[in-house]
Scaffold this motif. Structure first.
Motif, short mmCIF file in Angstrom:
data_model
loop_
_atom_site.label_atom_id
_atom_site.label_comp_id
_atom_site.label_asym_id
_atom_site.label_seq_id
_atom_site.Cartn_x
_atom_site.Cartn_y
_atom_site.Cartn_z
N ALA A 97 -2.30 13.36 0.18
CA ALA A 97 -0.98 13.00 -0.37
C ALA A 97 -0.76 11.50 -0.31
O ALA A 97 -1.12 10.84 0.67
CB ALA A 97 0.12 13.72 0.41
N HIS A 98 -0.16 11.00 -1.39
CA HIS A 98 0.21 9.58 -1.40
C HIS A 98 1.54 9.41 -0.66
O HIS A 98 2.34 10.34 -0.57
CB HIS A 98 0.33 9.09 -2.85
N TYR A 99 1.74 8.18 -0.13
CA TYR A 99 2.97 7.87 0.62
C TYR A 99 4.25 8.04 -0.19
O TYR A 99 5.33 8.05 0.37
CB TYR A 99 2.92 6.42 1.10
N ASP A 102 -2.69 5.22 0.99
CA ASP A 102 -2.49 4.49 -0.27
C ASP A 102 -3.64 4.86 -1.20
O ASP A 102 -4.53 5.64 -0.83
CB ASP A 102 -2.37 2.98 -0.03
N SER A 103 -3.65 4.30 -2.41
CA SER A 103 -4.67 4.76 -3.37
C SER A 103 -6.09 4.47 -2.90
O SER A 103 -6.99 5.26 -3.17
CB SER A 103 -4.47 4.19 -4.77
N LEU A 104 -6.27 3.36 -2.21
CA LEU A 104 -7.62 3.05 -1.72
C LEU A 104 -8.06 4.08 -0.67
O LEU A 104 -9.14 4.66 -0.77
CB LEU A 104 -7.65 1.63 -1.11
N VAL A 148 -6.58 0.40 -10.01
CA VAL A 148 -6.92 1.82 -9.92
C VAL A 148 -5.95 2.69 -10.73
O VAL A 148 -6.29 3.79 -11.17
CB VAL A 148 -7.01 2.25 -8.43
N ASN A 149 -4.73 2.17 -10.99
CA ASN A 149 -3.74 2.91 -11.78
C ASN A 149 -4.13 2.85 -13.26
O ASN A 149 -3.46 2.23 -14.09
CB ASN A 149 -2.34 2.31 -11.61
N THR A 150 -5.24 3.50 -13.60
CA THR A 150 -5.74 3.53 -14.98
C THR A 150 -6.39 4.90 -15.22
O THR A 150 -6.81 5.57 -14.26
CB THR A 150 -6.83 2.46 -15.20
N ALA A 196 7.40 -6.29 0.18
CA ALA A 196 7.36 -5.95 -1.26
C ALA A 196 5.94 -5.58 -1.69
O ALA A 196 4.95 -6.15 -1.22
CB ALA A 196 7.86 -7.12 -2.10
N HIS A 197 5.88 -4.62 -2.60
CA HIS A 197 4.61 -4.22 -3.20
C HIS A 197 4.30 -5.21 -4.33
O HIS A 197 5.22 -5.61 -5.07
CB HIS A 197 4.73 -2.79 -3.75
N PRO A 198 3.03 -5.60 -4.52
CA PRO A 198 2.73 -6.61 -5.54
C PRO A 198 2.96 -6.16 -6.98
O PRO A 198 2.83 -6.98 -7.90
CB PRO A 198 1.26 -6.95 -5.30
N GLU A 199 3.32 -4.91 -7.21
CA GLU A 199 3.71 -4.49 -8.56
C GLU A 199 5.13 -4.95 -8.91
O GLU A 199 5.55 -4.84 -10.05
CB GLU A 199 3.65 -2.97 -8.69
N CYS A 200 5.88 -5.47 -7.90
CA CYS A 200 7.23 -5.97 -8.18
C CYS A 200 7.14 -7.26 -8.98
O CYS A 200 6.14 -7.99 -8.91
CB CYS A 200 7.97 -6.28 -6.87
N SER A 256 -0.09 -3.75 -0.30
CA SER A 256 -0.15 -2.35 -0.71
C SER A 256 0.71 -1.53 0.24
O SER A 256 1.13 -2.02 1.30
CB SER A 256 -1.59 -1.85 -0.65
N THR A 257 0.94 -0.28 -0.10
CA THR A 257 1.75 0.58 0.76
C THR A 257 1.16 0.64 2.18
O THR A 257 1.90 0.57 3.16
CB THR A 257 1.84 2.00 0.15
N ALA A 258 -0.17 0.69 2.28
CA ALA A 258 -0.80 0.77 3.61
C ALA A 258 -0.60 -0.54 4.39
O ALA A 258 -0.37 -0.52 5.61
CB ALA A 258 -2.30 1.07 3.47
P1 13P Z 1 -0.93 1.71 -3.53
O1 13P Z 1 -2.25 1.25 -4.03
O2 13P Z 1 -0.25 0.71 -2.68
O3 13P Z 1 -1.05 3.05 -2.91
O4 13P Z 1 0.05 1.87 -4.78
C1 13P Z 1 -0.19 2.84 -5.75
C2 13P Z 1 0.93 2.91 -6.68
O5 13P Z 1 0.97 3.75 -7.54
C3 13P Z 1 1.97 1.93 -6.54
O6 13P Z 1 2.97 2.18 -7.45
#
Ligand code: 13P
Ligand code: SF4
Length: 329
Positions: A39-41, A56-58, A129-131, A213-217, A230-232
């Motif tokens: 499960a993801h966070y 996290d995804s990694l 990885v979000n691809t 903050a997550h770097p997607e912001c 990252s979340t982790a």
């Molecule tokens: P993480 O790589 O930090 O788990 O983030 C994945 C994600 O979907 C963030 O929106």
């Protein structure tokens, strides 16, 4: 026997008898079928509580690569399950709901990336990885927010790189590595909405709080952050830090694990900005992640459906860019 209406919906909503202890039954079926729940966070707290592993995804990709379970139930979003299937073609990879997609992964189609590569023939492609699997198949190396800087640093300084699809993560990595990667203009609809004004307000109300903050912001949020990761990385910081109060600019599901690990610390989620599309919405949750539920996990384990398939042609190409990431992580 699968009903055609379930196949159409992409998940099974067979009612579960009230007398069934759903959590206990999920664990029992995992034992019986030699299955694990990842499960993801960002998933609901009740899912994180019954999972064999949260990350996290990694970390989720690393766990999938190593498990000897026969079935992986991936509670996250579609691209995460595809990554597991690419890494473990002989295992069954189940998802509670096939509709759990990702706005960021959707912002880059394989056809568009193929065209862009043709226009830039001397560039290598670094993909978040979000691809989709098809995009990973066109990629030289995959990265996550947890290892992007480390992996980009392995390229020669004059390497010509395309980075996609997350524009915010790409410009953040450009700024911390001094690179000038060509950036895809994609984004996550949740992370792009965090409000700078709300962070200023929260900071005023909680002057001792650390901003995470997550770097997607977007960049205007990242410049206000004390810690970007990252979340982790954000979770680890909260656990190890002597600080006791945090303002959190990422999907609110992470607060469950933060609070579980840091009982005496306080976390303030950042609300999104109010705009035409989200007037009055105080929600900073990813609706795709929240499509996972205990009853859907129960049903997908019971029927061993929906499962994720990746064509062998795509898999053979995509595995190279994922393996390269895992070797460099
Ligand atoms: P993480 O790589 O930090 O788990 O983030 C994945 C994600 O979907 C963030 O929106
Ligand atoms: Fe995709 Fe954004 Fe949801 Fe993460 S939070 S899974 S990037 S839509």
């Amino acid at each position: 026997m699968l009903k055609s209406e379930w196949i159409e919906k992409g998940y099974i909503d067979e009612p579960i008898d009230r007398s069934v202890d759903v959590k206990a039954e999920i664990r029992r079926m995992c034992e019986e079928k030699h299955a694990i729940v990842l499960a993801h966070y960002y998933t609901k707290g009740e899912i994180q509580d019954i999972a064999d592993f949260i990350g996290d995804s990694l970390a989720l990709a690393q766990k999938a690569a190593k498990t000897d379970a026969k079935i992986i139930v991936m509670c996250g979003v579609h691209f995460m399950a595809e990554t597991d299937k690419i890494l473990c073609p002989d295992k069954t990879v189940l998802v509670p709901d096939l509709n759990a997609g990702c706005s960021l992964a959707d912002s880059c189609s394989a056809d568009d990336l193929r065209r862009f590569k043709e226009e830039h023939p001397d560039y290598q492609v670094v993909s978040y990885v979000n691809t989709t699997a098809a995009v990973k198949a066109l990629t030289d190396v995959v990265v996550t927010s947890g290892n992007a800087k480390k992996i980009i640093d392995t390229f020669p300084e004059d390497a010509k790189l395309i980075f996609g699809p997350d524009y915010n993560l790409g410009s953040y990595i450009n700024s911390v590595t001094g690179r000038n990667m060509l950036l895809w203009n994609g984004g996550c609809h949740v992370h792009e909405k965090f409000s700078v004004e709300e962070i200023i307000k929260l900071r005023r109300e909680h002057p001792k709080a650390i901003v995470l903050a997550h770097p997607e912001c977007k960049g205007s949020v990242l410049v206000m952050a004390d810690v970007v990761g990252s979340t982790a990385v954000l979770l680890k910081y909260c656990i190890e830090s002597v600080e006791t109060e945090f303002i959190v600019a990422t999907e609110a599901g992470i607060l469950h694990e933060m609070q579980r690990n840091c009982k005496d610390k306080t976390f303030h989620p950042v609300p999104p900005e109010i705009s035409e599309g989200n007037v009055g919405c105080s929600c900073n949750e990813c609706e795709f992640m929240k499509m996972n539920s205990l009853s859907k996990i129960y049903n997908c384990l019971k029927y061993e459906w929906p499962s994720i398939e990746v064509s062998e042609d795509v898999r053979k190409e995509a595995i190279k860019s994922i393996d390269r990431m895992l070797a460099l992580s």
